[in-house]
Design a protein around this motif. Structure first.
Motif, PDB file in Angstrom:
ATOM      1  N   SER A  49      -3.607   6.592  -8.180  1.00 59.47           N
ATOM      2  CA  SER A  49      -3.086   7.016  -6.894  1.00 59.47           C
ATOM      3  C   SER A  49      -1.690   6.439  -6.774  1.00 59.47           C
ATOM      4  CB  SER A  49      -3.981   6.478  -5.771  1.00 59.47           C
ATOM      5  OG  SER A  49      -3.523   6.905  -4.508  1.00 59.47           O
ATOM      6  N   THR A  50      -0.898   7.039  -5.904  1.00 60.49           N
ATOM      7  CA  THR A  50       0.428   6.501  -5.610  1.00 60.49           C
ATOM      8  C   THR A  50       0.431   6.207  -4.119  1.00 60.49           C
ATOM      9  OG1 THR A  50       1.413   7.744  -7.421  1.00 60.49           O
ATOM     10  CG2 THR A  50       2.892   6.984  -5.687  1.00 60.49           C
ATOM     11  N   GLU A  51       0.249   4.953  -3.790  1.00 60.60           N
ATOM     12  CA  GLU A  51       0.042   4.574  -2.385  1.00 60.60           C
ATOM     13  C   GLU A  51       0.422   3.134  -2.175  1.00 60.60           C
ATOM     14  OE1 GLU A  51      -4.260   5.274  -2.388  1.00 60.60           O
ATOM     15  OE2 GLU A  51      -4.551   3.099  -2.333  1.00 60.60           O
ATOM     16  N   GLN A  52       0.733   2.810  -0.957  1.00 59.43           N
ATOM     17  CA  GLN A  52       1.143   1.456  -0.597  1.00 59.43           C
ATOM     18  C   GLN A  52       0.093   0.427  -1.015  1.00 59.43           C
ATOM     19  OE1 GLN A  52      -0.046  -0.894   1.733  1.00 59.43           O
ATOM     20  NE2 GLN A  52      -1.746   0.285   2.601  1.00 59.43           N
ATOM     21  N   HIS A  53       0.568  -0.693  -1.517  1.00 67.65           N
ATOM     22  CA  HIS A  53      -0.322  -1.795  -1.869  1.00 67.65           C
ATOM     23  C   HIS A  53       0.173  -3.098  -1.244  1.00 67.65           C
ATOM     24  CE1 HIS A  53      -2.464   0.816  -4.641  1.00 67.65           C
ATOM     25  NE2 HIS A  53      -3.358  -0.142  -4.776  1.00 67.65           N
ATOM     26  N   GLY A  54       0.539  -3.003   0.026  1.00 71.26           N
ATOM     27  CA  GLY A  54       0.936  -4.220   0.722  1.00 71.26           C
ATOM     28  C   GLY A  54       2.336  -4.670   0.369  1.00 71.26           C
ATOM     29  N   PRO A  55       2.732  -5.875   0.844  1.00 68.67           N
ATOM     30  CA  PRO A  55       4.123  -6.322   0.744  1.00 68.67           C
ATOM     31  C   PRO A  55       4.621  -6.531  -0.681  1.00 68.67           C
ATOM     32  CG  PRO A  55       2.943  -7.558   2.438  1.00 68.67           C
ATOM     33  CD  PRO A  55       1.924  -6.740   1.710  1.00 68.67           C
ATOM     34  N   ILE A  56       3.721  -6.893  -1.617  1.00 66.48           N
ATOM     35  CA  ILE A  56       4.215  -7.142  -2.980  1.00 66.48           C
ATOM     36  C   ILE A  56       3.511  -6.305  -4.042  1.00 66.48           C
ATOM     37  CG2 ILE A  56       4.922  -9.512  -2.381  1.00 66.48           C
ATOM     38  CD1 ILE A  56       2.463 -10.459  -4.088  1.00 66.48           C
ATOM     39  N   GLY A  57       2.562  -5.478  -3.629  1.00 67.58           N
ATOM     40  CA  GLY A  57       1.894  -4.615  -4.600  1.00 67.58           C
ATOM     41  C   GLY A  57       2.706  -3.351  -4.828  1.00 67.58           C
ATOM     42  N   LEU A  58       2.658  -2.829  -6.040  1.00 67.82           N
ATOM     43  CA  LEU A  58       3.453  -1.650  -6.372  1.00 67.82           C
ATOM     44  C   LEU A  58       2.783  -0.381  -5.861  1.00 67.82           C
ATOM     45  CD1 LEU A  58       4.334  -2.566 -10.069  1.00 67.82           C
ATOM     46  CD2 LEU A  58       5.493  -3.241  -7.939  1.00 67.82           C
ATOM     47  N   LEU A  59       3.589   0.598  -5.486  1.00 71.46           N
ATOM     48  CA  LEU A  59       3.042   1.884  -5.050  1.00 71.46           C
ATOM     49  C   LEU A  59       2.230   2.548  -6.159  1.00 71.46           C
ATOM     50  CD1 LEU A  59       6.133   2.885  -3.008  1.00 71.46           C
ATOM     51  CD2 LEU A  59       3.825   3.191  -2.122  1.00 71.46           C
ATOM     52  N   GLY A  60       2.618   2.289  -7.391  1.00 69.55           N
ATOM     53  CA  GLY A  60       1.906   2.923  -8.507  1.00 69.55           C
ATOM     54  C   GLY A  60       0.726   2.134  -9.040  1.00 69.55           C
ATOM     55  N   THR A  61       0.371   1.028  -8.385  1.00 61.71           N
ATOM     56  CA  THR A  61      -0.652   0.130  -8.930  1.00 61.71           C
ATOM     57  C   THR A  61      -1.858   0.838  -9.541  1.00 61.71           C
ATOM     58  OG1 THR A  61      -0.016  -1.590  -7.356  1.00 61.71           O
ATOM     59  CG2 THR A  61      -2.208  -1.782  -8.347  1.00 61.71           C
ATOM     60  N   ASP A  62      -2.459   1.732  -8.791  1.00 62.31           N
ATOM     61  CA  ASP A  62      -3.735   2.314  -9.235  1.00 62.31           C
ATOM     62  C   ASP A  62      -3.594   3.201 -10.465  1.00 62.31           C
ATOM     63  OD1 ASP A  62      -4.800   1.014  -7.066  1.00 62.31           O
ATOM     64  OD2 ASP A  62      -4.886   2.790  -5.800  1.00 62.31           O
ATOM     65  N   ALA A  63      -2.472   3.895 -10.535  1.00 63.34           N
ATOM     66  CA  ALA A  63      -2.249   4.725 -11.712  1.00 63.34           C
ATOM     67  C   ALA A  63      -1.860   3.873 -12.916  1.00 63.34           C
ATOM     68  CB  ALA A  63      -1.161   5.760 -11.419  1.00 63.34           C
ATOM     69  N   LEU A  64      -1.047   2.861 -12.675  1.00 58.96           N
ATOM     70  CA  LEU A  64      -0.558   2.024 -13.775  1.00 58.96           C
ATOM     71  C   LEU A  64      -1.689   1.233 -14.415  1.00 58.96           C
ATOM     72  CD1 LEU A  64       2.686   0.789 -11.975  1.00 58.96           C
ATOM     73  CD2 LEU A  64       2.561   2.491 -13.820  1.00 58.96           C
ATOM     74  N   CYS A  65      -2.580   0.687 -13.588  1.00 58.04           N
ATOM     75  CA  CYS A  65      -3.683  -0.098 -14.143  1.00 58.04           C
ATOM     76  C   CYS A  65      -4.560   0.764 -15.043  1.00 58.04           C
ATOM     77  CB  CYS A  65      -4.545  -0.694 -13.021  1.00 58.04           C
ATOM     78  SG  CYS A  65      -3.729  -2.013 -12.084  1.00 58.04           S
ATOM     79  N   SER A  66      -4.995   1.916 -14.558  1.00 57.35           N
ATOM     80  CA  SER A  66      -5.906   2.708 -15.387  1.00 57.35           C
ATOM     81  C   SER A  66      -5.172   3.286 -16.589  1.00 57.35           C
ATOM     82  CB  SER A  66      -6.609   3.795 -14.566  1.00 57.35           C
ATOM     83  OG  SER A  66      -5.681   4.662 -13.991  1.00 57.35           O
ATOM     84  N   GLU A  67      -3.918   3.645 -16.412  1.00 53.70           N
ATOM     85  CA  GLU A  67      -3.147   4.199 -17.530  1.00 53.70           C
ATOM     86  C   GLU A  67      -3.025   3.202 -18.679  1.00 53.70           C
ATOM     87  OE1 GLU A  67       0.448   6.894 -17.136  1.00 53.70           O
ATOM     88  OE2 GLU A  67       1.432   4.955 -17.291  1.00 53.70           O
ATOM     89  N   GLU A  68      -2.691   1.966 -18.317  1.00 54.22           N
ATOM     90  CA  GLU A  68      -2.408   1.006 -19.377  1.00 54.22           C
ATOM     91  C   GLU A  68      -3.697   0.454 -20.017  1.00 54.22           C
ATOM     92  OE1 GLU A  68       0.316   0.743 -20.733  1.00 54.22           O
ATOM     93  OE2 GLU A  68       0.108  -1.055 -21.987  1.00 54.22           O
ATOM     94  N   ILE A  69      -4.721   0.260 -19.213  1.00 53.93           N
ATOM     95  CA  ILE A  69      -6.003  -0.153 -19.790  1.00 53.93           C
ATOM     96  C   ILE A  69      -6.524   0.934 -20.725  1.00 53.93           C
ATOM     97  CG2 ILE A  69      -8.427  -0.643 -19.223  1.00 53.93           C
ATOM     98  CD1 ILE A  69      -7.311  -2.006 -16.619  1.00 53.93           C
ATOM     99  N   ALA A  70      -6.379   2.165 -20.299  1.00 53.09           N
ATOM    100  CA  ALA A  70      -6.827   3.281 -21.132  1.00 53.09           C
ATOM    101  C   ALA A  70      -6.023   3.349 -22.428  1.00 53.09           C
ATOM    102  CB  ALA A  70      -6.694   4.595 -20.361  1.00 53.09           C
ATOM    103  N   ARG A  71      -4.725   3.203 -22.308  1.00 54.07           N
ATOM    104  CA  ARG A  71      -3.867   3.320 -23.500  1.00 54.07           C
ATOM    105  C   ARG A  71      -4.249   2.291 -24.544  1.00 54.07           C
ATOM    106  NH1 ARG A  71       0.091   1.297 -26.065  1.00 54.07           N
ATOM    107  NH2 ARG A  71       0.373  -0.454 -24.634  1.00 54.07           N
ATOM    108  N   ARG A  72      -4.419   1.034 -24.072  1.00 52.14           N
ATOM    109  CA  ARG A  72      -4.766  -0.029 -25.033  1.00 52.14           C
ATOM    110  C   ARG A  72      -6.150   0.205 -25.638  1.00 52.14           C
ATOM    111  NH1 ARG A  72      -1.983  -5.598 -23.099  1.00 52.14           N
ATOM    112  NH2 ARG A  72      -0.061  -4.661 -22.317  1.00 52.14           N
ATOM    113  N   ALA A  73      -7.095   0.633 -24.833  1.00 52.25           N
ATOM    114  CA  ALA A  73      -8.433   0.887 -25.369  1.00 52.25           C
ATOM    115  C   ALA A  73      -8.400   2.041 -26.361  1.00 52.25           C
ATOM    116  CB  ALA A  73      -9.406   1.181 -24.230  1.00 52.25           C
TER     117      ALA A  73
END
Lengths: 248, 248, 248, 248, 248, 248
Positions: free
Chosen positions: E27-51
């Motif tokens: 998802s591309t959505e607010q993650h509070g004052p220091i969380g990235l807008l792309g957090t949800d997409a970036l986490c699954s993308e990178e975990i998937a890539r490495r796996a």
């Protein structure tokens, strides 16, 4: 041969020797102070009808309201949403495919339709492309042709209107409707001979930029004799092009 | 006054004194061995055009492909899905509302359109009805009228064709197109004078029950003189009815 | 036999000897000062249930929210958009077709549903009609019947309520719910005995024209005994009609 | 207080003191050899009705066909496409919002509905969230509650059926319908007492894995007394929960 | 092996030995004052890539905008309507099915996607389930897995952040992006260490309740080392889980 | 500045001085024997990212699956239906408009997207254009730019690849990905150096005409140095063009 002036047994016979049909498509939208709201539909309809007579091929009824969102600030303009237009073109194409047609030549009269028409073609093809194992069914081909790009037409336009052709409400298309509908030749004062040019954004912005609806054109140049020449050139090329397409 | 043969300034002027417009609507579908595929669109288009001239009111382009699913087993029939037709009619109506029109009179040429048209009217109204607080915006009214139900027309049909009028590919509608399009009068052998009658289910079943496309009718009775009388009666009534509707 | 009170093996057995099912369909919309919001769904549901018991045929759950856009200005009214209703009816029909049902008899309790239901039937059939080569699959037939048009019912209504039946919130439908739901018989003052009649446009206009929701009716005439007679007449006819439909 | 057994003036009065309503929602799908196809709709409908009587709040008609795609290989199952269900729930919610309701409590009887219901809530909210400047309009809140998760219910289930509750066609839900519909208690042989458990993929695969439709359950444990206890516990908790929700 | 860094002949080879693919979704959505807008997409993308590298399986491009309606009051949030997300996921799945894929493992990074994803799975399956006689075509299986629920991950989270993990803009997901994107580590003052918790209704209400966007979390706990540990744990488990799924 | 690597307060700040954003858009589709499936998305994503850094403007996540229907006969190709793509682009644009963005510059990497993108722009504008009285709300402008048409780029391509550039799987785009992803440079035998050219119809026909997926191109000419030059030229022009667009 016009589909709407034919009977179903006549279409059944036609399909014995040809799987190709032409669908005229236009728009109903403002065309400046003296251009007709139906210009785009009327031009493609009539060029198609004449070519169909001359070339002996089948012409469908005209898809007469298209994509005219950015003309909505001018009264009389009608538009489909692009998603509606895609659904409607899909229904027309699927109806024709159901009867055995395999080639649909869409003769277009409106530049603003081109994007949505191409999107519709992809939507029409999507249904079969997405299914594995459909390779053996006969395929449908759609082709888009703007009448002013038929062989010889743009050259004729440049010769007739070296200055003032512009982009919308052009002397060439107005000449065609003046030739075809002498009872509907209109007059207006043009304080500015050549309309301004520029980009297109939304409907309100369009009317602010182009207050009388024209873009870059000088419609006072239009005349029935020019229209006659354009129609004859277009019809002549269309007969040949359609024949190639039908046999492809 | 035809919208597609008018300019946008002419529509702007028209809206100064009237908020009403007529939209002819038909279908492109088989009409038996001698009826034209375009019968339903052509009848409503031409009756509307003449009434618009006589009554000085505005007529839109024709919505020429409608709901013809159960005729799909006959070549040449074109149909929209009902959901597409609802979307397209909504777009036409919203375009007109945007310009200030408040009354849309749909002159219909095809019984099979009636259900989907009424569904479309509810869809068109839904958007504003569902929002609280919209009470102050001007409202849009849609009205559906089948041309054969205009005052005096059905009486004339009964007088002209006391036997053999039937339900589809009727001598009355074929008479109208014979009168309007003398160049497209067709002939066929009719081993059975009056076609069978019965229910309508899906497209394949339709063709099995009604192999030449007619239901209950004897099209050999059709003649241009009858068509002339029907058109004149319809036009006369339509002028009066539209005037009432526009002022309602 | 009610589908929702049956098990799947019972339905599997039923399909061994019948491919026909009845779906009650209604609306949830205002019915004037003393009519129930659920009138249209409750009438068709209960008439169907009793006929299903008597005739030994299968009755589906009730499609209980329909097309009620023009009643939206009265609290409690629920409506689907016509496009949603078409999608939902298509899903119900396709679910039934998947199990082998070939005849769906929709017993309708709301005149305002008729147009959208017929549009839905065409949408349901469209999927198979549009594909060439589907001729060999078993076909689905949908049939619409308003309960007040079952044999003998309208005659009974005319006899019971020669004056004041009207068009909406009628004494006949209110009598039926008074008979079926004695715990929900309502009372109100009626300054005007017979409500005004007239056309229907959008929701706000409806409430202005018909301030208490009735059209042309006098609901004070309603009584449980009349409801009993109507239900019995309807059930009796429905058993016979459904049997014919199932065997057609 | 049931909406469909009320008149519109009664709803108008109700809205004077409460903006909250409960919508029972279920599914029509196979529930194994002795479970009713309507189980999920009947449980939530009846628990809601009783709570509405006890707590004096308004209960809408039941949304009775939901998301049952993976049960389609068993006759009698009806399902909406998720996209249709979202559209229909949106229409119900918008109808209620139009009348002034601000809290909709959806009492759910089917685990398979949960995902699509939450998707529908987001679709319902999307319309207003996406528009800048809507901050001042009253907001609508939707809440989903499965009846078996009401306070005390799952504890009661664990106590009643420590073994054999399973996941689909459970003794608890069958007990409820046996209590509510004594005329529809069914019997069957169960060669295997506890059904197999496992994942759910598509409909065909489901029937291969779970040939009689149950997942992990032993429906022979069901009994009306257990159903009575579950209904009473659920009704009691629901009255309290709804009151909190209505006042939130 | 990433699909978008592969050629079509490489995919054709891959399909010789495996019919399974992983699609990262976020998802591309607010993650509070220091969380990235792309957090949800970036986490699954990178975990998937490495796996995918470690396990030798195929990873699709990331579905990077999901269901974030209730975050719309915070700038930068992008959302699809649920109905659009269902349509798009259906198109992705049908494209993959067309090439012969039979297992799609969706690695999800956003709790708010779960409902719409499951609705999409039912929509994807609906098309084939509804047709009688499709039993012989290979079936498609979709599986949803949240990365924080992979074996060992939630335990690690509890160990790393026994207090302050919360529900949105959590230290665990922020740790992951800090580890993966050291160039995008952000800082902010947090007057309140642990954000409030509570329910979620519409977008405006969300921002009033959770003015800086967090729910129940203390993002100041986030650190790259924790992120490293979480990624490694997730990748390790994902390789094993995907292998099981691919072979199922 | 990449949106997905930013926080919501950073976007809130950005909106204080600029209402413009760039959205990279591409496709995931076959690019011949050595071109990457992600070519079109990767090129626009990376050119946009670099220009955003250099020019200090905001870049959204990449719309990475587009319109690739006619490539579906090659494994790995993913496509949206045009109607889905229109819905998704509309959702992205409306999300951005909700936050106050007024200019969206779509940097496109795939010629096949152009038609559907322009259709989407009209759909996005339709909503406000169709409503009378919306003249005072700030308007949204969408602009489409293909990266290979940025100032100087096509000239550079002609200079680098005077022969063999072709139309699909071109040496220029492959050069760009070779430069950007040195770890993903692929090799293949090319029995035919320059691929055939011709029309595009449906997916099966495409693969028959262009068996290895290329149209008119010689990908063996691709090299990282050429890619570097193209990227630098494109980035340089994009910074300038975006600045003009943002200030327009």
């Amino acid at each position: 041969m016009q589909l709407h002036l034919s009977t179903w047994p006549e279409i059944e016979s036609y399909l014995q020797h040809s799987k190709a049909i032409l669908v005229p498509i236009g728009s109903t939208e403002q065309h400046g102070p003296i251009g007709l709201l139906g210009t785009d539909a009327l031009c493609s309809e009539e060029i198609a009808r004449r070519a169909g007579e001359e070339g002996g091929f089948l012409v469908a009824p005209t898809f007469n309201v298209g994509q005219a969102q950015h003309h909505l600030a001018f009264p009389g303009t009608l538009t489909l949403r692009p998603s509606t237009m895609i659904a409607a073109m899909t229904d027309w194409a699927n109806s024709l495919r159901r009867h055995g047609f395999e080639r649909i030549y869409w003769l277009n009269g409106h530049g603003g339709n081109v994007a949505t028409m191409n999107a519709a073609f992809a939507e029409i093809q999507h249904g079969s492309s997405i299914n594995p194992g459909h390779e053996n069914s006969p395929t449908l081909r759609c082709s888009l042709r703007n009448w002013w790009e038929l062989a010889g037409v743009s050259e004729t336009i440049r010769e007739l209107f070296p200055v003032g052709e512009g982009n919308h409400a052009t002397p060439s298309e107005i000449s065609v409707t003046q030739y075809l509908f002498p009872q509907a030749v209109k007059y207006a004062d043009f304080p500015v001979r050549i309309a301004p040019s520029g980009p297109i954004f939304d409907a309100e912005d369009f009317r602010r930029r182009y207050p009388d609806g024209r873009i870059g054109s000088d419609p006072t140049l239009a005349n029935p004799a020019a229209g006659k020449r354009l129609v004859e050139t277009a019809v002549h090329s269309l007969v040949r092009e359609f024949r190639n397409f039908a046999g492809a």
